[in-house]
Design a protein around this motif. Structure first.
Motif, PDB file in Angstrom:
ATOM      1  N   ALA A 108       0.970  -1.157   0.158  1.00 12.92           N
ATOM      2  CA  ALA A 108       0.214   0.491  -0.587  1.00 12.92           C
ATOM      3  C   ALA A 108       0.933   0.947   0.374  1.00 12.92           C
ATOM      4  O   ALA A 108       0.913   2.296  -0.487  1.00 12.92           O
ATOM      5  CB  ALA A 108      -0.826   0.235   1.228  1.00 12.92           C
ATOM      6  N   LEU A 109       1.885   1.240   0.934  1.00  9.13           N
ATOM      7  CA  LEU A 109       2.949   2.570   0.650  1.00  9.13           C
ATOM      8  C   LEU A 109       3.711   2.689   0.133  1.00  9.13           C
ATOM      9  O   LEU A 109       3.809   4.068  -0.842  1.00  9.13           O
ATOM     10  CB  LEU A 109       4.155   2.143   2.391  1.00  9.13           C
ATOM     11  N   VAL A 110       4.072   1.326  -1.179  1.00  8.21           N
ATOM     12  CA  VAL A 110       4.566   1.406  -1.949  1.00  8.21           C
ATOM     13  C   VAL A 110       3.630   1.838  -2.925  1.00  8.21           C
ATOM     14  O   VAL A 110       4.213   3.053  -4.868  1.00  8.21           O
ATOM     15  CB  VAL A 110       5.928   0.999  -2.855  1.00  8.21           C
ATOM     16  N   GLY A 111       2.959   1.269  -3.727  1.00 11.10           N
ATOM     17  CA  GLY A 111       1.643   1.565  -4.830  1.00 11.10           C
ATOM     18  C   GLY A 111       1.221   3.326  -4.657  1.00 11.10           C
ATOM     19  O   GLY A 111       1.116   3.471  -5.161  1.00 11.10           O
ATOM     20  N   GLU A 112       1.491   3.450  -3.406  1.00 14.43           N
ATOM     21  CA  GLU A 112       0.416   4.329  -3.089  1.00 14.43           C
ATOM     22  C   GLU A 112       1.356   6.117  -3.324  1.00 14.43           C
ATOM     23  O   GLU A 112       0.529   7.112  -3.217  1.00 14.43           O
ATOM     24  CB  GLU A 112      -1.141   4.533  -2.330  1.00 14.43           C
ATOM     25  N   SER A 113       2.729   6.019  -3.265  1.00 12.10           N
ATOM     26  CA  SER A 113       3.291   6.711  -2.893  1.00 12.10           C
ATOM     27  C   SER A 113       3.842   7.829  -4.008  1.00 12.10           C
ATOM     28  O   SER A 113       3.092   9.034  -3.577  1.00 12.10           O
ATOM     29  CB  SER A 113       4.926   5.996  -2.748  1.00 12.10           C
ATOM     30  N   ARG A 114       3.340   7.328  -4.991  1.00 11.59           N
ATOM     31  CA  ARG A 114       3.430   8.211  -6.361  1.00 11.59           C
ATOM     32  C   ARG A 114       2.419   9.576  -6.899  1.00 11.59           C
ATOM     33  O   ARG A 114       2.299  10.540  -6.155  1.00 11.59           O
ATOM     34  CB  ARG A 114       3.562   7.459  -8.029  1.00 11.59           C
ATOM     35  N   VAL A 115       1.341   9.067  -6.807  1.00 14.49           N
ATOM     36  CA  VAL A 115       0.072   9.215  -6.167  1.00 14.49           C
ATOM     37  C   VAL A 115      -0.288  10.438  -5.002  1.00 14.49           C
ATOM     38  O   VAL A 115      -0.819  11.447  -5.374  1.00 14.49           O
ATOM     39  CB  VAL A 115      -1.528   8.270  -6.830  1.00 14.49           C
ATOM     40  N   THR A 116       0.383   9.610  -4.207  1.00 16.19           N
ATOM     41  CA  THR A 116       0.226  10.977  -2.824  1.00 16.19           C
ATOM     42  C   THR A 116       1.476  11.781  -3.402  1.00 16.19           C
ATOM     43  O   THR A 116       0.576  12.776  -2.462  1.00 16.19           O
ATOM     44  CB  THR A 116       0.572  10.180  -1.424  1.00 16.19           C
ATOM     45  N   THR A 117       2.120  11.570  -3.539  1.00 22.18           N
ATOM     46  CA  THR A 117       3.077  13.118  -3.796  1.00 22.18           C
ATOM     47  C   THR A 117       2.632  13.831  -4.855  1.00 22.18           C
ATOM     48  O   THR A 117       2.509  14.784  -4.317  1.00 22.18           O
ATOM     49  CB  THR A 117       4.209  12.633  -4.145  1.00 22.18           C
ATOM     50  N   LYS A 118       2.128  13.527  -5.722  1.00 22.16           N
ATOM     51  CA  LYS A 118       1.104  14.221  -6.688  1.00 22.16           C
ATOM     52  C   LYS A 118      -0.306  15.317  -5.855  1.00 22.16           C
ATOM     53  O   LYS A 118       0.184  16.788  -6.097  1.00 22.16           O
ATOM     54  CB  LYS A 118       0.919  12.903  -7.921  1.00 22.16           C
ATOM     55  N   TRP A 119      -1.091  14.523  -5.301  1.00 19.00           N
ATOM     56  CA  TRP A 119      -1.882  14.587  -4.366  1.00 19.00           C
ATOM     57  C   TRP A 119      -0.886  16.246  -3.097  1.00 19.00           C
ATOM     58  O   TRP A 119      -2.256  17.268  -3.129  1.00 19.00           O
ATOM     59  CB  TRP A 119      -2.654  13.738  -3.557  1.00 19.00           C
ATOM     60  N   LEU A 120      -0.161  15.517  -2.174  1.00 20.13           N
ATOM     61  CA  LEU A 120       0.479  16.619  -1.564  1.00 20.13           C
ATOM     62  C   LEU A 120       0.677  17.827  -2.684  1.00 20.13           C
ATOM     63  O   LEU A 120       0.817  19.220  -1.637  1.00 20.13           O
ATOM     64  CB  LEU A 120       1.957  15.569  -0.988  1.00 20.13           C
ATOM     65  N   ALA A 121       1.164  17.947  -3.870  1.00 23.49           N
ATOM     66  CA  ALA A 121       1.489  19.278  -4.368  1.00 23.49           C
ATOM     67  C   ALA A 121       0.074  19.881  -4.940  1.00 23.49           C
ATOM     68  O   ALA A 121       0.158  21.156  -4.747  1.00 23.49           O
ATOM     69  CB  ALA A 121       2.196  18.732  -5.734  1.00 23.49           C
ATOM     70  N   GLN A 122      -1.115  19.086  -5.331  1.00 21.81           N
ATOM     71  CA  GLN A 122      -2.126  19.340  -5.129  1.00 21.81           C
ATOM     72  C   GLN A 122      -2.799  20.521  -4.365  1.00 21.81           C
ATOM     73  O   GLN A 122      -3.736  20.990  -4.404  1.00 21.81           O
ATOM     74  CB  GLN A 122      -2.637  18.235  -6.018  1.00 21.81           C
ATOM     75  N   ASN A 123      -1.912  19.638  -3.360  1.00 21.37           N
ATOM     76  CA  ASN A 123      -2.679  20.697  -1.768  1.00 21.37           C
ATOM     77  C   ASN A 123      -1.552  21.771  -1.088  1.00 21.37           C
ATOM     78  O   ASN A 123      -1.514  22.136  -0.533  1.00 21.37           O
ATOM     79  CB  ASN A 123      -2.823  19.776  -0.784  1.00 21.37           C
ATOM     80  N   GLY A 124      -0.293  21.790  -2.207  1.00 24.26           N
ATOM     81  CA  GLY A 124       0.284  23.359  -1.527  1.00 24.26           C
ATOM     82  C   GLY A 124       1.943  22.809  -1.058  1.00 24.26           C
ATOM     83  O   GLY A 124       2.051  23.820  -0.997  1.00 24.26           O
ATOM     84  N   ILE A 125       1.780  21.454  -1.131  1.00 26.64           N
ATOM     85  CA  ILE A 125       3.378  21.003  -0.808  1.00 26.64           C
ATOM     86  C   ILE A 125       4.349  21.532  -2.081  1.00 26.64           C
ATOM     87  O   ILE A 125       4.315  20.775  -2.793  1.00 26.64           O
ATOM     88  CB  ILE A 125       3.540  19.719  -0.053  1.00 26.64           C
ATOM     89  N   LYS A 126       4.854  22.327  -1.975  1.00 17.93           N
ATOM     90  CA  LYS A 126       6.184  23.074  -2.684  1.00 17.93           C
ATOM     91  C   LYS A 126       6.590  22.090  -2.830  1.00 17.93           C
ATOM     92  O   LYS A 126       8.372  22.022  -1.469  1.00 17.93           O
ATOM     93  CB  LYS A 126       6.441  24.471  -2.584  1.00 17.93           C
ATOM     94  N   PHE A 127       7.439  21.124  -3.585  1.00 17.58           N
ATOM     95  CA  PHE A 127       9.526  19.842  -3.809  1.00 17.58           C
ATOM     96  C   PHE A 127       9.603  20.196  -4.531  1.00 17.58           C
ATOM     97  O   PHE A 127       9.527  21.640  -4.848  1.00 17.58           O
ATOM     98  CB  PHE A 127       8.394  19.011  -4.737  1.00 17.58           C
ATOM     99  N   GLN A 128      10.807  20.315  -4.159  1.00 15.44           N
ATOM    100  CA  GLN A 128      12.266  20.437  -4.761  1.00 15.44           C
ATOM    101  C   GLN A 128      13.534  19.402  -5.210  1.00 15.44           C
ATOM    102  O   GLN A 128      13.108  18.426  -3.881  1.00 15.44           O
ATOM    103  CB  GLN A 128      13.258  21.261  -4.046  1.00 15.44           C
ATOM    104  N   LEU A 129      13.920  19.282  -5.723  1.00 13.98           N
ATOM    105  CA  LEU A 129      14.598  18.630  -6.208  1.00 13.98           C
ATOM    106  C   LEU A 129      15.905  18.474  -4.854  1.00 13.98           C
ATOM    107  O   LEU A 129      16.262  19.406  -4.447  1.00 13.98           O
ATOM    108  CB  LEU A 129      15.429  17.792  -7.296  1.00 13.98           C
TER     109      LEU A 129
END
Length: 525
Positions: A108-129
């Motif tokens: 569950a953690l691995v399978g949802e990791s990618r969609v969840t980071t995208k969701w976080l970005a949509q919720n205002g979390i500012k990611f950087q490399l």
């Protein structure tokens, strides 16, 4: 006073709690309340004290570029980034936990990791490399390593601030200095709300139609629970983060509603930590800067002048969470990290600058050893002899393997072991000689980050499982550090925040959907 009624009630203001709150609103909850024991100044729990790193699946650099804000177009051609697949992530989880991690939770953690980071970005979390922490600039190219490439702008402090802003946008009510002191249940064993101690010391009830989401952290800031579960001496470990993560909600769930415990209760995330840091709570300004993770590029010695770990065993992401335990097991619970000038130039300033850590330097091994005596070194002779023996082993290996080149972005094979022999405890990668002045040392101890023991949850819903029935407890969910079963003895760096986001999002959604279903049937709390 009549009880307050909400659709979803969340306990804990860290990454998991704010993710649960945002998800609940998106999933239809009209009234969401987040309760936090700490005052506003300590908002965010342990999330505030992280570097803000998220481990996630990605196919290529092009996959993560849309999420980040710190890569100008002219820099892209200079970046080397291998894909990090679901297979890679699962393998790392299995490898560092010795195969003990719950396979369904891991999936569950691995399978949802990618969609969840995208969701976080949509919720205002500012990611950087994460150039500073997860990449080395080698011959004009940025080489990312260790499978973890994303961090939040301004680290953990930025993460908490961005979560708070998102909660305000979504209309989430947040109450600080509001410790939850009990769970409310009906005659059918369903969790219907919580008891909260108010500022006046009186207790009041808060009802939750859909359920209660526990995101209150582990027991890492509770010295008696650390000694009880982690073992003797753990009451002396330094607390890296919030002093408010003291385990009450874990005990409450287990004792009041028979929640099933799960995971590695004698294990925790513990790392190399500045020996001069505060002992019982993290520093709110320096936060993660007290971490001392440059040991793969140098050596670590105990107070008797002996090495006790293979500093080059693996990339830092896969060893830093367990080496704190090894330091605590040494005499006096401290150690010294040591480099020469060549190794020291790779150290990150945010961890090793002179305004962050006490740097002890000298031009010779003998002088450095003498300077370490007032800092707790008991055998300078052993230290000097150990380093000379190490340097001889490095030289022998280099003669046998002249084709190998130092590369901190991968396991480079530069070792102390060859056909001519080696050390009793070899260094298996990045074995640089300790020769070029000035030499540098810093004193470190064990910093405990979070505990691994928690509650058993259903992987697809984050519902807490009952010890008595082995079924989900209606109306009770958990996320973040309170989930047990993912990590055993160690963890892959960055997977903690990802876990909090994945299961926090699931828990908020599950509770909101339950509220909607109960409303449709006009069920009465």
């Amino acid at each position: 006073m009549s009880a307050l009624v909400y659709d979803v009630v969340i306990v804990g203001s860290g990454n998991a709690g704010f993710c649960a709150a945002a998800s609940a609103v998106e999933s239809g909850a009209s009234r969401v309340l987040l309760l936090e024991k700490a005052p506003l100044a300590w908002a965010g729990g342990n999330s505030t004290f992280t570097a803000g790193a998220y481990r996630t699946v990605f196919r290529s650099l092009a996959d993560v570029l849309p999420l980040v804000n710190n890569v100008p177009p002219n820099l892209t051609p200079q970046i080397d980034m291998a894909p990090y697949t679901e297979t890679d992530f699962l393998h790392d989880l299995q490898r560092v936990t010795n195969g003990r991690c719950d396979p369904q939770l891991a999936a569950a953690l691995v399978g949802e990791s990618r969609v969840t980071t995208k969701w976080l970005a949509q919720n205002g979390i500012k990611f950087q490399l994460s150039f500073k922490r997860q990449a080395y600039e080698i011959e004009g190219r940025w080489k990312f390593w260790g499978g973890m490439v994303l961090m939040v702008q301004d680290g953990g402090k930025g993460l908490t601030r961005q979560h708070q802003e998102n909660a305000r946008r979504k209309g989430v009510e947040v109450r600080y200095e509001s410790p939850v002191v009990g769970l409310l249940c009906n005659d059918g064993g369903q969790v219907t709300g919580v008891s909260v101690k108010g500022e006046n010391g009186k207790t009041y009830s808060v009802l939750a139609r859909g359920g209660v989401v526990l995101c209150a952290g582990g027991f890492e800031a509770n010295p008696s629970m650390r000694a009880q579960y982690l073992g003797p001496g753990w009451d002396l470990a330094y607390v890296r983060g919030s002093p408010y993560n003291t385990g009450e909600c874990l005990n409450m769930a287990i004792s009041e509603v028979s929640a099933k415990s799960a995971g590695n209760w004698s294990g925790c995330h513990s790392t190399c930590w500045d020996a001069n840091a505060p002992t019982d709570a993290g520093d709110q300004n320096l936060t993660n800067q007290f971490t001392k993770s440059g040991y793969p590029l140098g050596l670590m010695f105990n107070v008797n002048g002996r090495r006790f770990v293979d500093e080059g065993l693996d990339l830092r992401n896969y060893t830093y969470a367990k080496f704190g335990r090894e330091i605590l097991a040494q005499e006096d619970g401290v150690a010294f990290q040591l480099w020469d000038a060549e190794g020291a130039k790779w150290l990150r300033e945010e961890e090793y600058a002179s305004d962050v850590v006490e740097r002890i330097s000298a031009d010779t091994l003998e002088d450095l050893a003498a300077k370490l005596i007032p800092k707790g070194l008991k055998s300078p002779t052993n230290l000097v002899e150990s380093i000379r023996e190490y340097n001889k082993a490095v030289q022998s290996h280099r003669k046998k393997h002249p084709e190998l080149i130092f590369d901190p972005s991968k396991k480079d094979g530069l070792s102390t072991r060859c056909s001519a022999g080696g050390l009793q405890l070899d260094k298996t990668n990045w074995a640089l000689p300790i020769a070029k002045a000035p030499l540098l040392a810093v004193k470190v101890t064990c910093g405990v980050t979070f505990t691994f023991g928690g509650l058993k949850v259903v992987p697809k819903t984050s519902s807490v499982v009952s010890e008595l029935t082995r079924k989900p407890i209606p109306g009770l969910y958990a996320a973040g550090e309170m989930v047990g079963g993912l990590f055993y003895g160690n963890y892959p760096g960055g997977s903690g925040l990802t876990s909090g986001a994945v299961f926090g999002r699931q828990a908020g959604r599950s509770a909101a959907q339950r509220a909607t279903e109960l409303k449709s049937t006009r069920a009465v709390l």
